[in-house]
Design a protein around this motif. Structure first.
Motif, PDB file in Angstrom:
ATOM      1  N   GLU A 285       0.826  -1.185   0.000  1.00  0.00           N
ATOM      2  CA  GLU A 285       0.000   0.000   0.000  1.00  0.00           C
ATOM      3  C   GLU A 285       0.871   1.249   0.000  1.00  0.00           C
ATOM      4  O   GLU A 285       1.968   1.263   0.559  1.00  0.00           O
ATOM      5  CB  GLU A 285      -0.917   0.009   1.227  1.00  0.00           C
ATOM      6  N   VAL A 286       0.377   2.313  -0.653  1.00  0.00           N
ATOM      7  CA  VAL A 286       1.130   3.562  -0.727  1.00  0.00           C
ATOM      8  C   VAL A 286       1.388   4.122   0.664  1.00  0.00           C
ATOM      9  O   VAL A 286       2.457   4.675   0.944  1.00  0.00           O
ATOM     10  CB  VAL A 286       0.368   4.580  -1.597  1.00  0.00           C
ATOM     11  N   ASN A 287       0.418   3.971   1.559  1.00  0.00           N
ATOM     12  CA  ASN A 287       0.585   4.495   2.910  1.00  0.00           C
ATOM     13  C   ASN A 287       1.634   3.740   3.714  1.00  0.00           C
ATOM     14  O   ASN A 287       2.075   4.227   4.763  1.00  0.00           O
ATOM     15  CB  ASN A 287      -0.752   4.449   3.661  1.00  0.00           C
ATOM     16  N   ASP A 288       2.041   2.565   3.232  1.00  0.00           N
ATOM     17  CA  ASP A 288       3.044   1.776   3.942  1.00  0.00           C
ATOM     18  C   ASP A 288       4.441   1.943   3.350  1.00  0.00           C
ATOM     19  O   ASP A 288       5.379   1.284   3.800  1.00  0.00           O
ATOM     20  CB  ASP A 288       2.667   0.283   3.912  1.00  0.00           C
ATOM     21  N   ILE A 289       4.590   2.799   2.333  1.00  0.00           N
ATOM     22  CA  ILE A 289       5.866   2.955   1.633  1.00  0.00           C
ATOM     23  C   ILE A 289       6.359   4.380   1.799  1.00  0.00           C
ATOM     24  O   ILE A 289       5.593   5.337   1.693  1.00  0.00           O
ATOM     25  CB  ILE A 289       5.722   2.618   0.135  1.00  0.00           C
ATOM     26  N   ALA A 290       7.651   4.535   2.075  1.00  0.00           N
ATOM     27  CA  ALA A 290       8.306   5.839   2.125  1.00  0.00           C
ATOM     28  C   ALA A 290       9.222   5.944   0.900  1.00  0.00           C
ATOM     29  O   ALA A 290      10.291   5.329   0.862  1.00  0.00           O
ATOM     30  CB  ALA A 290       9.103   6.007   3.410  1.00  0.00           C
ATOM     31  N   ILE A 291       8.778   6.688  -0.112  1.00  0.00           N
ATOM     32  CA  ILE A 291       9.521   6.811  -1.362  1.00  0.00           C
ATOM     33  C   ILE A 291      10.444   8.018  -1.275  1.00  0.00           C
ATOM     34  O   ILE A 291       9.993   9.158  -1.180  1.00  0.00           O
ATOM     35  CB  ILE A 291       8.556   6.956  -2.554  1.00  0.00           C
ATOM     36  N   ILE A 292      11.737   7.765  -1.291  1.00  0.00           N
ATOM     37  CA  ILE A 292      12.735   8.837  -1.226  1.00  0.00           C
ATOM     38  C   ILE A 292      12.944   9.398  -2.632  1.00  0.00           C
ATOM     39  O   ILE A 292      13.213   8.654  -3.575  1.00  0.00           O
ATOM     40  CB  ILE A 292      14.055   8.312  -0.648  1.00  0.00           C
ATOM     41  N   THR A 293      12.818  10.705  -2.768  1.00  0.00           N
ATOM     42  CA  THR A 293      12.987  11.358  -4.066  1.00  0.00           C
ATOM     43  C   THR A 293      14.287  12.147  -4.150  1.00  0.00           C
ATOM     44  O   THR A 293      14.946  12.150  -5.179  1.00  0.00           O
ATOM     45  CB  THR A 293      11.802  12.288  -4.353  1.00  0.00           C
ATOM     46  N   VAL A 294      14.653  12.830  -3.082  1.00  0.00           N
ATOM     47  CA  VAL A 294      15.893  13.614  -3.031  1.00  0.00           C
ATOM     48  C   VAL A 294      16.586  13.290  -1.716  1.00  0.00           C
ATOM     49  O   VAL A 294      15.941  13.230  -0.660  1.00  0.00           O
ATOM     50  CB  VAL A 294      15.626  15.125  -3.131  1.00  0.00           C
ATOM     51  N   ALA A 295      17.903  13.057  -1.760  1.00  0.00           N
ATOM     52  CA  ALA A 295      18.669  12.715  -0.566  1.00  0.00           C
ATOM     53  C   ALA A 295      19.889  13.616  -0.468  1.00  0.00           C
ATOM     54  O   ALA A 295      20.431  14.068  -1.482  1.00  0.00           O
ATOM     55  CB  ALA A 295      19.090  11.244  -0.597  1.00  0.00           C
ATOM     56  N   ALA A 296      20.314  13.875   0.759  1.00  0.00           N
ATOM     57  CA  ALA A 296      21.507  14.691   1.018  1.00  0.00           C
ATOM     58  C   ALA A 296      22.417  13.928   1.971  1.00  0.00           C
ATOM     59  O   ALA A 296      21.959  13.404   2.986  1.00  0.00           O
ATOM     60  CB  ALA A 296      21.119  16.051   1.605  1.00  0.00           C
TER      61      ALA A 296
ATOM     62  N   SER B  69      19.977  12.921   4.934  1.00  0.00           N
ATOM     63  CA  SER B  69      18.772  13.745   5.067  1.00  0.00           C
ATOM     64  C   SER B  69      17.965  13.515   3.798  1.00  0.00           C
ATOM     65  O   SER B  69      18.434  13.828   2.692  1.00  0.00           O
ATOM     66  CB  SER B  69      19.113  15.227   5.221  1.00  0.00           C
ATOM     67  N   VAL B  70      16.789  12.945   3.932  1.00  0.00           N
ATOM     68  CA  VAL B  70      16.015  12.530   2.769  1.00  0.00           C
ATOM     69  C   VAL B  70      14.658  13.217   2.764  1.00  0.00           C
ATOM     70  O   VAL B  70      14.100  13.540   3.812  1.00  0.00           O
ATOM     71  CB  VAL B  70      15.835  10.997   2.728  1.00  0.00           C
ATOM     72  N   VAL B  71      14.150  13.448   1.553  1.00  0.00           N
ATOM     73  CA  VAL B  71      12.822  14.034   1.360  1.00  0.00           C
ATOM     74  C   VAL B  71      11.861  12.905   1.011  1.00  0.00           C
ATOM     75  O   VAL B  71      12.066  12.174   0.038  1.00  0.00           O
ATOM     76  CB  VAL B  71      12.841  15.093   0.242  1.00  0.00           C
ATOM     77  N   VAL B  72      10.827  12.770   1.818  1.00  0.00           N
ATOM     78  CA  VAL B  72       9.808  11.746   1.605  1.00  0.00           C
ATOM     79  C   VAL B  72       8.481  12.459   1.378  1.00  0.00           C
ATOM     80  O   VAL B  72       7.864  12.942   2.335  1.00  0.00           O
ATOM     81  CB  VAL B  72       9.705  10.784   2.803  1.00  0.00           C
ATOM     82  N   PRO B  73       8.023  12.597   0.140  1.00  0.00           N
ATOM     83  CA  PRO B  73       6.762  13.293  -0.109  1.00  0.00           C
ATOM     84  C   PRO B  73       5.594  12.549   0.531  1.00  0.00           C
ATOM     85  O   PRO B  73       5.535  11.322   0.562  1.00  0.00           O
ATOM     86  CB  PRO B  73       6.636  13.288  -1.633  1.00  0.00           C
ATOM     87  N   ALA B  74       4.662  13.317   1.059  1.00  0.00           N
ATOM     88  CA  ALA B  74       3.429  12.779   1.624  1.00  0.00           C
ATOM     89  C   ALA B  74       2.265  13.537   1.005  1.00  0.00           C
ATOM     90  O   ALA B  74       2.300  14.770   0.940  1.00  0.00           O
ATOM     91  CB  ALA B  74       3.409  12.920   3.145  1.00  0.00           C
ATOM     92  N   PRO B  75       1.239  12.844   0.518  1.00  0.00           N
ATOM     93  CA  PRO B  75       0.130  13.544  -0.152  1.00  0.00           C
ATOM     94  C   PRO B  75      -0.508  14.608   0.719  1.00  0.00           C
ATOM     95  O   PRO B  75      -0.835  15.688   0.244  1.00  0.00           O
ATOM     96  CB  PRO B  75      -0.853  12.407  -0.470  1.00  0.00           C
ATOM     97  N   GLU B  76      -0.667  14.335   2.017  1.00  0.00           N
ATOM     98  CA  GLU B  76      -1.332  15.314   2.873  1.00  0.00           C
ATOM     99  C   GLU B  76      -0.471  16.530   3.153  1.00  0.00           C
ATOM    100  O   GLU B  76      -0.952  17.560   3.613  1.00  0.00           O
ATOM    101  CB  GLU B  76      -1.738  14.673   4.196  1.00  0.00           C
ATOM    102  N   GLU B  77       0.874  16.440   2.842  1.00  0.00           N
ATOM    103  CA  GLU B  77       1.762  17.554   3.117  1.00  0.00           C
ATOM    104  C   GLU B  77       1.962  18.468   1.922  1.00  0.00           C
ATOM    105  O   GLU B  77       2.403  19.598   2.073  1.00  0.00           O
ATOM    106  CB  GLU B  77       3.118  17.042   3.601  1.00  0.00           C
ATOM    107  N   VAL B  78       1.678  17.987   0.712  1.00  0.00           N
ATOM    108  CA  VAL B  78       1.876  18.808  -0.476  1.00  0.00           C
ATOM    109  C   VAL B  78       0.555  19.246  -1.087  1.00  0.00           C
ATOM    110  O   VAL B  78       0.542  19.886  -2.133  1.00  0.00           O
ATOM    111  CB  VAL B  78       2.700  18.039  -1.538  1.00  0.00           C
TER     112      VAL B  78
END
Length: 286
Positions: A27-38, A50-59
């Motif tokens: 499920e999408v809610n069970d996955i943390a998809i990293i898009t940008v990492a530092a 330091s990683v960016v994990v987009p969340a639908p409720e945050e964007v």
């Protein structure tokens, strides 16, 4: 009549036996998809992701959001974890993030200045030997700590931070960087007499309160270690000599400039090639 019903039932039964079903779920809610990492190097010698994990409720724009939580500056949740190596720091992220971490979409990796000066070999080993991350991930250098630069980014609500990096790295036009992925960096390391280079990115404020990544300079390497920076316009000269310049306009004096002699001709250069020859005049190669 009954024969037709039996035949239809048998056809449905046979079709059901050959159809493939879902034997597991993600499920999408069970996955943390990293898009940008530092990646940074701490004063204690640890590596910190330091990683960016987009969340639908945050964007989601505020009028469409039911409430709870605010979008972070990077357009998603920024999570951090440290360890003795990039691999162990990545494993520590799985403790910090209460979801299954996916690195396959980490197309952009920012590297802090201190981490780059200490050598990129641990990062390259992490990218080469771990099946989670792909070698097509593009590498960038930042002045200072990459996490601080990452925290300054605030893309527009309809454009994620990953899309902002795509905009400056995947289009061959003025105002973009010469993108270098892990595969290219490894190939340069394995080529005798060729030292790698990586683009430097910096945050630039835009109208409307957004902050997006923009080209800075070029970071020069000796093998896998950062040794210095090449500032504009000298950085464009390096790309020109290596045949990696994006399309540009070259303005030269016109041979027949008229009475004033100030007439010029503008040439649009879409692609260039170069050949470098080393000459030793007795005082060293030049």
């Amino acid at each position: 009549m009954w024969r037709a019903r039996v035949a239809s039932g048998l056809a449905v039964l046979v079709a059901g036996c050959v159809l493939a079903g879902c034997w597991s779920q993600s499920e999408v809610n069970d996955i943390a998809i990293i898009t940008v990492a530092a990646l940074d190097r701490t004063p204690e010698g640890q590596y910190r992701w330091s990683v960016v994990v987009p969340a639908p409720e945050e964007v989601t724009p505020p009028p469409l959001r039911g409430g709870g939580g605010n979008p972070s500056e990077a357009g998603g949740s920024v999570k951090m974890a440290a360890g003795p190596s990039p691999v162990m720091a990545a494993e520590a992220l799985e403790v910090v993030i209460p979801r299954e971490v996916r690195w396959s979409h980490a197309d952009h990796i920012l590297i802090g200045e201190e981490a780059a000066r200490s050598g990129l070999r641990p990062l390259l080993e992490f990218s080469s030997r771990r099946y989670q991350i792909e070698r097509r991930s593009q590498l960038y250098i930042t002045r200072g700590e990459a996490s601080e630069v990452l925290d300054q980014f605030h893309p527009s609500i309809e454009r994620s931070l990953a899309r902002s990096f795509d905009n400056i790295s995947r289009r061959l036009r003025p105002g973009t960087v010469s993108a270098v992925d892990v595969n290219t960096f490894l190939r340069w390391l394995g080529t005798p007499g060729l030292d790698p280079h990586l683009p430097v990115v910096k945050p630039v404020s835009q109208p409307g309160g957004t902050t997006i990544p923009a080209p800075g300079s070029i970071a020069l390497f000796r093998k896998d270690r950062l040794v210095g920076f090449l500032e504009p316009p000298a950085d464009q000269g390096l790309l020109f000599m290596r045949g990696e310049m994006p399309p540009f306009t070259l303005q030269v004096p016109c041979p027949d400039g008229g009475a004033s002699g100030q007439a010029t001709v503008a040439l649009r250069v879409h692609k260039n090639t170069s050949r470098v020859q080393t000459v030793d005049d007795g005082h060293g190669p030049r």
